[in-house]
Motif scaffolding. Structure first.
Motif: not given
Length: 307
Positions: A69-83
């Motif tokens: 996970e060295d390149f993971v960028i954390k954010t407070n924005r929501p996760t994309t959902l794909a139905y």
């Protein structure tokens, strides 16, 4: 170190006759990183992950699948959902993506990772992260910064819902043919972009622009690679009972890159001298791992011991 850069999301999957949606982790580039990790590669996921509960599920899946996970960028924005409504094994998607973690990724967030990306063995890009804005421009900028330093594998993986202006996306696609080393595109995505134009003619233009390998996937029929002066290698798919095709192409990407790596061929210079037998081995392995993925629900690539 193979880096898979782009979107992660949650597939809310419903099969024909099921009254509810079940969450499964997903996203083209994310799925490829998972497949690589499970197959024993030195896999890294590069992208924005939300601090919400779905983001936690995404991170837990990375760890479970031995992806770094060295390149993971954390954010407070929501996760994309794909139905994803699955009918006869084929998923039809509806996305909820406004103001999401991946959608609003900017150059400022990507810039600190440039030098480390240049030192990797390979970079995989593509999917909706290069189709939506503003993230599409950000990821294109990153590709331009690292082009020439490592092999770049571009999977078109077109989702028309994210392409607001088709001609603008085609222009980006053509620009990328000057920057990437491998292009993978499905026959369906090719028809969306180029209609009835002859594939061999168009792929020749991509190779003249600097692409080393052009991979065309043909669903249950198999896949082929165009390389050098129009030379072609084909490999059949294994015949299996398909549950759904979610992540089949993403797992294919992982298998192809891993096999080239295991052959000692995952270098820019080596891509110019690949033989027919080396390419056939990579295609066959990629088809094999993808064929396992389609026999189970959602994005669930195989582990090394399952092969």
């Amino acid at each position: 170190m193979i880096i898979c850069a782009g979107e992660s999301l949650i597939d809310m999957v419903s099969f024909k006759g099921e009254p509810e949606y079940t969450p499964h982790v997903g996203g083209s580039n994310f799925n490829s990183s998972i497949a690589l990790g499970r197959l024993g590669a030195d896999s890294y996921y590069f992208g924005a992950v939300s601090n919400d509960s779905y983001g936690e599920l995404i991170e837990n899946t990375l760890r479970h699948s031995e992806v770094k996970e060295d390149f993971v960028i954390k954010t407070n924005r929501p996760t994309t959902l794909a139905y994803a409504d699955v009918v006869n094994g084929i998923a039809e998607y509806t996305f909820v993506d406004e103001h999401s973690a991946g959608r609003l990724l900017d150059q400022k967030s990507l810039n600190p990772f440039i030098n480390r990306v240049k030192k990797a063995e390979a970079l995989l890009v593509g999917g909706i992260s290069l189709q939506a804005e503003p993230c599409g421009s950000s990821w294109q900028w990153l590709i331009e910064q690292v082009s020439g330093y490592l092999p770049i594998y571009f999977d078109a993986n077109v989702r028309p819902d994210f392409i607001e202006n088709k001609q603008n996306y085609i222009a980006r696609f053509i620009e990328l043919t000057y920057k990437v080393d491998i292009i993978k595109i499905s026959d369906e995505d090719y028809r969306y972009l180029y209609g009835a134009q002859d594939f061999n003619k168009v792929s020749k233009e991509w190779i003249e622009n600097g692409v080393k390998l052009v991979i065309l996937t043909l669903g249950s029929e198999g896949s082929k690679v165009i390389y050098k002066n129009g030379s072609e290698v084909f490999a059949e798919s294994q015949k299996v009972d398909v549950v759904d095709t979610i992540a089949a192409g993403d797992t294919f990407n992982a298998g192809f890159l891993l096999n080239l790596d295991e052959q000692g061929l995952l270098e820019i210079d080596s891509l110019n001298t690949l033989t027919e037998s080396q390419l056939e081995a990579a295609l066959s392995f990629a088809n094999k791992v993808a064929s396992i993925t389609v026999t189970r629900k959602g994005a669930n690539p195989p582990w090394q011991e399952e092969l």
